[in-house]
Scaffold this motif. Structure first.
Motif, PDB file in Angstrom:
ATOM      1  N   ARG A 135       0.996  -1.771   0.262  1.00 55.29           N
ATOM      2  CA  ARG A 135      -0.298   0.079  -0.056  1.00 55.29           C
ATOM      3  C   ARG A 135       0.822   1.386   0.168  1.00 55.29           C
ATOM      4  O   ARG A 135       0.904   2.813  -0.678  1.00 55.29           O
ATOM      5  CB  ARG A 135      -1.153   0.162   1.240  1.00 55.29           C
ATOM      6  N   VAL A 136       2.082   1.454   0.590  1.00 58.92           N
ATOM      7  CA  VAL A 136       2.950   2.378   0.658  1.00 58.92           C
ATOM      8  C   VAL A 136       3.171   2.737  -0.576  1.00 58.92           C
ATOM      9  O   VAL A 136       3.393   3.897  -0.434  1.00 58.92           O
ATOM     10  CB  VAL A 136       3.589   2.080   1.775  1.00 58.92           C
ATOM     11  N   LEU A 137       4.062   1.683  -1.098  1.00 63.88           N
ATOM     12  CA  LEU A 137       5.045   1.780  -2.326  1.00 63.88           C
ATOM     13  C   LEU A 137       3.687   2.048  -3.425  1.00 63.88           C
ATOM     14  O   LEU A 137       4.407   3.033  -4.511  1.00 63.88           O
ATOM     15  CB  LEU A 137       4.974   0.594  -2.924  1.00 63.88           C
ATOM     16  N   ALA A 138       2.121   1.390  -2.972  1.00 65.73           N
ATOM     17  CA  ALA A 138       1.532   1.891  -4.756  1.00 65.73           C
ATOM     18  C   ALA A 138       0.953   3.469  -4.169  1.00 65.73           C
ATOM     19  O   ALA A 138       0.945   3.931  -5.465  1.00 65.73           O
ATOM     20  CB  ALA A 138       0.072   0.822  -4.312  1.00 65.73           C
ATOM     21  N   ALA A 139       1.086   3.924  -2.782  1.00 70.16           N
ATOM     22  CA  ALA A 139       0.758   5.202  -3.196  1.00 70.16           C
ATOM     23  C   ALA A 139       1.892   6.768  -2.889  1.00 70.16           C
ATOM     24  O   ALA A 139       1.730   7.546  -2.953  1.00 70.16           O
ATOM     25  CB  ALA A 139      -0.018   5.375  -1.124  1.00 70.16           C
ATOM     26  N   ARG A 140       2.424   5.860  -3.045  1.00 64.90           N
ATOM     27  CA  ARG A 140       4.501   5.962  -2.691  1.00 64.90           C
ATOM     28  C   ARG A 140       4.269   7.005  -1.795  1.00 64.90           C
ATOM     29  O   ARG A 140       4.735   8.388  -1.932  1.00 64.90           O
ATOM     30  CB  ARG A 140       4.511   6.830  -3.817  1.00 64.90           C
ATOM     31  N   ASP A 141       3.354   6.607  -0.192  1.00 64.36           N
ATOM     32  CA  ASP A 141       3.634   7.688   0.796  1.00 64.36           C
ATOM     33  C   ASP A 141       3.595   7.136   2.038  1.00 64.36           C
ATOM     34  O   ASP A 141       2.896   5.960   2.058  1.00 64.36           O
ATOM     35  CB  ASP A 141       2.280   8.195   0.110  1.00 64.36           C
ATOM     36  N   GLU A 179       2.736   7.444   4.642  1.00 63.65           N
ATOM     37  CA  GLU A 179       1.808   7.805   5.798  1.00 63.65           C
ATOM     38  C   GLU A 179       0.211   6.509   4.978  1.00 63.65           C
ATOM     39  O   GLU A 179      -0.911   7.082   5.644  1.00 63.65           O
ATOM     40  CB  GLU A 179       1.316   9.461   5.909  1.00 63.65           C
ATOM     41  N   ALA A 180       0.479   6.115   3.797  1.00 63.44           N
ATOM     42  CA  ALA A 180      -0.331   5.487   3.694  1.00 63.44           C
ATOM     43  C   ALA A 180      -0.504   3.937   4.391  1.00 63.44           C
ATOM     44  O   ALA A 180      -1.407   3.495   3.834  1.00 63.44           O
ATOM     45  CB  ALA A 180       0.039   4.870   2.449  1.00 63.44           C
ATOM     46  N   GLY A 181       0.049   3.466   5.126  1.00 64.14           N
ATOM     47  CA  GLY A 181      -0.016   2.659   5.876  1.00 64.14           C
ATOM     48  C   GLY A 181      -0.612   2.247   7.084  1.00 64.14           C
ATOM     49  O   GLY A 181      -1.585   3.382   7.402  1.00 64.14           O
ATOM     50  N   SER A 182      -1.431   1.437   7.606  1.00 68.57           N
ATOM     51  CA  SER A 182      -1.905   1.137   8.939  1.00 68.57           C
ATOM     52  C   SER A 182      -1.113   1.954  10.191  1.00 68.57           C
ATOM     53  O   SER A 182      -1.462   2.494  10.864  1.00 68.57           O
ATOM     54  CB  SER A 182      -2.617   0.301   9.944  1.00 68.57           C
ATOM     55  N   THR A 183       0.197   2.612   9.987  1.00 62.04           N
ATOM     56  CA  THR A 183       0.776   3.088  10.960  1.00 62.04           C
ATOM     57  C   THR A 183       1.894   3.759  10.471  1.00 62.04           C
ATOM     58  O   THR A 183       1.825   4.399   9.541  1.00 62.04           O
ATOM     59  CB  THR A 183       1.553   2.549  11.468  1.00 62.04           C
ATOM     60  N   ALA A 184       2.433   4.562  11.552  1.00 66.18           N
ATOM     61  CA  ALA A 184       3.741   5.854  11.223  1.00 66.18           C
ATOM     62  C   ALA A 184       4.500   5.150  10.778  1.00 66.18           C
ATOM     63  O   ALA A 184       5.340   4.179  10.802  1.00 66.18           O
ATOM     64  CB  ALA A 184       3.606   6.993  11.854  1.00 66.18           C
ATOM     65  N   PRO A 185       5.929   6.047  10.005  1.00 62.08           N
ATOM     66  CA  PRO A 185       6.957   5.445   8.952  1.00 62.08           C
ATOM     67  C   PRO A 185       7.706   4.757  10.483  1.00 62.08           C
ATOM     68  O   PRO A 185       8.198   3.970   9.870  1.00 62.08           O
ATOM     69  CB  PRO A 185       7.720   6.837   8.394  1.00 62.08           C
ATOM     70  N   LEU A 186       7.925   5.249  11.068  1.00 62.78           N
ATOM     71  CA  LEU A 186       8.735   5.170  12.361  1.00 62.78           C
ATOM     72  C   LEU A 186       7.915   3.688  12.543  1.00 62.78           C
ATOM     73  O   LEU A 186       8.512   2.433  12.890  1.00 62.78           O
ATOM     74  CB  LEU A 186       9.065   6.071  13.399  1.00 62.78           C
ATOM     75  N   GLY A 187       6.172   3.613  12.637  1.00 60.47           N
ATOM     76  CA  GLY A 187       6.259   2.172  13.316  1.00 60.47           C
ATOM     77  C   GLY A 187       6.065   1.644  12.307  1.00 60.47           C
ATOM     78  O   GLY A 187       6.021  -0.317  12.866  1.00 60.47           O
ATOM     79  N   LEU A 188       5.733   1.223  11.393  1.00 62.53           N
ATOM     80  CA  LEU A 188       6.065   0.736   9.740  1.00 62.53           C
ATOM     81  C   LEU A 188       7.731  -0.183   9.907  1.00 62.53           C
ATOM     82  O   LEU A 188       7.664  -1.418  10.027  1.00 62.53           O
ATOM     83  CB  LEU A 188       5.642   1.233   8.683  1.00 62.53           C
ATOM     84  N   ALA A 189       8.666   0.787  10.440  1.00 63.17           N
ATOM     85  CA  ALA A 189       9.629   0.283   9.961  1.00 63.17           C
ATOM     86  C   ALA A 189      10.171  -0.754  11.633  1.00 63.17           C
ATOM     87  O   ALA A 189      10.593  -1.777  11.328  1.00 63.17           O
ATOM     88  CB  ALA A 189      11.097   1.196  10.262  1.00 63.17           C
ATOM     89  N   TYR A 190       9.418   0.018  12.820  1.00 66.64           N
ATOM     90  CA  TYR A 190       9.738  -1.483  13.540  1.00 66.64           C
ATOM     91  C   TYR A 190       8.977  -2.985  13.783  1.00 66.64           C
ATOM     92  O   TYR A 190       9.127  -3.516  14.033  1.00 66.64           O
ATOM     93  CB  TYR A 190       8.946  -0.535  15.124  1.00 66.64           C
ATOM     94  N   LEU A 191       7.353  -2.310  12.571  1.00 69.17           N
ATOM     95  CA  LEU A 191       6.619  -3.182  12.651  1.00 69.17           C
ATOM     96  C   LEU A 191       7.843  -4.629  11.698  1.00 69.17           C
ATOM     97  O   LEU A 191       7.867  -5.814  11.933  1.00 69.17           O
ATOM     98  CB  LEU A 191       5.564  -3.290  11.666  1.00 69.17           C
ATOM     99  N   THR A 192       8.464  -3.351  10.518  1.00 68.74           N
ATOM    100  CA  THR A 192       9.125  -4.848  10.034  1.00 68.74           C
ATOM    101  C   THR A 192      10.004  -5.676   9.950  1.00 68.74           C
ATOM    102  O   THR A 192      10.587  -6.637  10.161  1.00 68.74           O
ATOM    103  CB  THR A 192       9.366  -3.854   8.143  1.00 68.74           C
ATOM    104  N   ALA A 193      10.657  -4.468  11.363  1.00 64.38           N
ATOM    105  CA  ALA A 193      12.095  -5.265  12.188  1.00 64.38           C
ATOM    106  C   ALA A 193      11.478  -6.866  12.631  1.00 64.38           C
ATOM    107  O   ALA A 193      12.229  -8.082  13.151  1.00 64.38           O
ATOM    108  CB  ALA A 193      13.072  -4.829  12.427  1.00 64.38           C
ATOM    109  N   LEU A 194      10.037  -6.616  13.396  1.00 70.12           N
ATOM    110  CA  LEU A 194       9.502  -7.660  14.129  1.00 70.12           C
ATOM    111  C   LEU A 194       9.336  -8.958  13.343  1.00 70.12           C
ATOM    112  O   LEU A 194       9.412 -10.028  13.470  1.00 70.12           O
ATOM    113  CB  LEU A 194       8.764  -7.076  14.655  1.00 70.12           C
ATOM    114  N   ALA A 195       8.977  -7.904  12.260  1.00 75.22           N
ATOM    115  CA  ALA A 195       8.330  -9.835  11.502  1.00 75.22           C
ATOM    116  C   ALA A 195       9.448 -10.427  10.903  1.00 75.22           C
ATOM    117  O   ALA A 195       9.284 -11.692  10.671  1.00 75.22           O
ATOM    118  CB  ALA A 195       7.563  -9.098  10.387  1.00 75.22           C
TER     119      ALA A 195
END
Length: 663
Positions: free
Chosen positions: A618-624, A626-642
């Motif tokens: 979703r983020v890449l499709a919107a090129r934004d 902020e398009a995910g379900s969490t803030a950019p920092l939160g998305l990075a943290y979520l990715t690291a956890l996964a």
């Protein structure tokens, strides 16, 4: 309970040969195949008469020297009691007990009255029974064992032979769980237990020398099925009775009509704590107990062509076949005969075996060319180095011993890249006991002087070795004390030491103990951090009343994995504190429940990766961002956890922990 403390430190020792060593097998020459040996009639055999081992028959000075040797080793290594026999020329020249058989009661060790558990030295009587069956025509060494096992089904039975079992080359991996049991009743039906718990065959038979307790049990089962009577009764009649081994028995507990067995001991700051001897789950592999007199008689028979007196146990040809090297992992390291380890010590050829149970450590050594034997058993945990001390001292006393004069070779530095690295045992392959490899790993480095320095990645003492020929090393003179290993060889990515231990293999950088432990700690900490970070973040941003809006599907997947990891870790720690013996004696239902939580981790990791992938889509499709379900920092943290969850799932697979619940 002292047993629980001791067991954790010796989990890798149970019933093994007493030396830490690796080795890849190459088939050795097999002279004089004993499968064709026929028994002679008693009248055809000129059997010498031998005195049963009893009081010293040699000059008192010799007895005094041995006494000093044993007493020094006991003092240096904190040993409570010892049982010792020396045989020469077919006669017992020294049999003595030292220290206490029960430190709490003050009971002394008596050479003719006090039995010690001999551990894997019992395997020598198993192989004496096998060879007796060969001579009687009941068994053939080169016949597949399945021929004799009509009532049992075991992996490899159509290709594994008694010759493979006798040389530790059947191809089975090792297994610790089940070798000890809590209750003697659990060992009564050892045949079915052996069939059920037999390790996997991970190598072609005949390819690699790799010590196998279960292989010895399987050989005993073959004897039992071939002769049509319980193995214990057959050994009693065919081995113990002819050799006047009146105190020897495989029975657990020892019957009242046999010699009392020494208590086991653990050294403490205040003396010794005592405990009952361990119960061996596969009795032929190491449940035998015997006195010094018993083992002296056994040694005399082996040195004198299989006879103690007129009723002989084996033909001379059978004894010779057992004492010939028949397989080795590398031409430069010691190999194995049938049951016996074959090597040299101080320039003297010897056929030997060691044995270790929870509290007892034993050495049985024959010097066939000298017609001399040494038996030593200690009733205190962790005393294998004391055996090496006694063996070296005995060789020096009796034969003069060769004084090593080794100096490091500067050319070793030029070959450092071929030797250096971390090596891990190949004894454990398909079970969660692969984790034992972390404790048994070796780190190898070359010093500027040209010494090979061998240590443990988990810390501990280092030893130095000198290269005597390219790729072959012997201990530096100052390192010899307390070591039963005499040769180490490195070829390619394999490290070998004296048989019968399985080879060690050089591992890749990501498989090293430091990297594996580091990855595990970091990934676990990262995953578990979600259980703290997200609730705090949700409360600070939304308050407890709106917690549900914070729990998006990707976060739920990660939280599910984190909860499973936490439950497994807490469960393992609780089980280890409650009953550490179950890791060897057999898993409890509570331990299996804890291990079962690991099964959730890979599914949670797959779900988390998939859902996080959708977030990024979703983020890449919107090129934004902020398009995910969490803030950019939160998305990075979520990715690291996964990713951390995926790494943990990989580690659980790598160490066979995903199948541990059914082990």
């Amino acid at each position: 309970m002292v047993r629980r403390v001791v067991l954790i430190g010796i989990v890798c020792l149970v019933l093994v040969n007493g030396a830490v060593a690796p080795g890849v097998a190459a088939a050795a020459a097999q002279p004089g195949d004993p499968a064709t040996i026929e028994r002679l009639d008693d009248a055809e055999r000129a059997a010498p008469i031998h005195d049963a081992v009893g009081s010293p028959a040699s000059p008192q000075l010799e007895g005094d020297e041995i006494d000093r040797l044993i007493e020094d080793a006991m003092a240096d290594r904190d040993v409570a009691g010892a049982s010792v026999a020396v045989v020469e020329g077919g006669e017992g020249v020294h049999a003595e007990g030292y220290g206490t058989a029960d430190a709490a009661a003050g009971t002394p060790v008596e050479p003719n009255e006090t039995s010690f558990m001999v551990g894997s030295v019992a395997k020598l009587t198993v192989w004496t029974a096998v060879m007796r069956g060969v001579e009687d025509g009941e068994l053939e060494l080169d016949e597949p064992i399945g021929t004799y096992l009509e009532n049992y089904s075991v992996e490899g039975e159509d290709e594994i032979t008694l010759a493979h079992l006798g040389t530790h080359t059947p191809g089975y991996e090792d297994r610790l769980q089940g070798l000890f049991v809590d209750d003697a009743d659990a060992a009564d039906d050892w045949e079915a237990k052996l069939e059920r718990e037999l390790p996997a065959q991970v190598r072609p038979p005949g390819e690699t020398v790799a010590y196998s307790n279960h292989g010895a049990g399987l050989a005993a089962l073959v004897v039992q099925e071939a002769v049509g009577e319980p193995f214990e009764e057959y050994v009693e009649r065919e081995v113990f009775d002819p050799l006047a081994m009146d105190g020897a028995t495989f029975e657990q507990p020892v019957p009242d009509d046999r010699r009392p067995v020494s208590q086991g001991h653990a050294a403490t700051d205040d003396g010794f704590q005592t405990d009952d001897p361990t119960i061996v789950g596969v009795p032929p592999a190491g449940s035998m107990s015997a006195t010094a007199a018993d083992m002296g008689n056994f040694a005399a028979a082996m040195l004198e062509d299989g006879a103690l007196e007129d009723p002989f146990v084996l033909e001379a040809e059978s004894v010779d076949a057992m004492l010939e090297q028949r397989a080795t992992n590398h031409p430069a390291v010691a190999g194995v005969g049938y049951g016996y380890m074959i090597g040299e010590r101080g320039g003297e050829r010897l056929a030997w075996h060691t044995g270790g149970t929870e509290y007892f450590n034993t050495l049985f050594a024959l010097f066939p060319e000298r017609d001399v034997a040494l038996y030593v058993s200690f009733n205190t945990a962790g005393t294998t180095p004391a055996l090496a001390d006694v063996l070296d001292g005995f060789v020096e006393q009796r034969f003069g011993g060769e004084e090593p004069s080794l100096e490091p070779d500067p050319a070793t530095v030029d070959r450092a890249d071929a030797y250096e690295g971390e090596y891990r045992t190949t004894a454990f392959r398909t079970t969660p006991e692969k984790l034992v490899g972390l404790a048994e790993s070796m780190t190898v480095a070359v010093t500027d002087e040209g010494y090979l320095e061998v240590g443990s990645p988990l810390g501990g003492g280092e030893t130095r070795w000198v290269e005597v020929e390219p790729g072959v090393f012997e201990p530096a003179p100052e390192e010899d004390a307390g070591m039963l290993i005499s040769t180490l060889a490195i070829e390619g990515d394999a490290l070998y030491v004296d048989a019968p231990t399985a080879p060690y293999e050089r591992v890749s950088w990501y498989e090293t103990a430091a990297v594996q432990l580091g990855i595990g700690v970091v990934a676990t900490a990262a995953v578990l951090s979600a259980l703290v970070v997200w609730p705090i973040g949700a409360y600070r941003s939304r308050g407890w009343g709106r917690m549900r809006t914070h729990l998006t599907r990707p976060r739920l997947a990660v939280l599910g994995g984190a909860a499973a990891v936490l439950a497994a870790v807490v469960g393992l720690l609780a089980n280890a504190l409650a009953d550490p013996t179950q890791f060897v004696y057999g898993y409890s239902p509570w331990l299996r429940l804890a291990l079962g939580f690991f099964l959730v981790v890979p599914f949670a990791a797959l779900a988390a990766l998939a859902l996080v992938g959708l977030e990024w889509r979703r983020v890449l499709a919107a090129r934004d961002l902020e398009a995910g379900s969490t803030a950019p920092l939160g998305l990075a943290y979520l990715t690291a956890l996964a990713l951390a969850l995926a790494v943990l799932a990989w580690q659980l697979w790598y160490w066979n922990l995903l199948t541990a619940v059914g082990f």
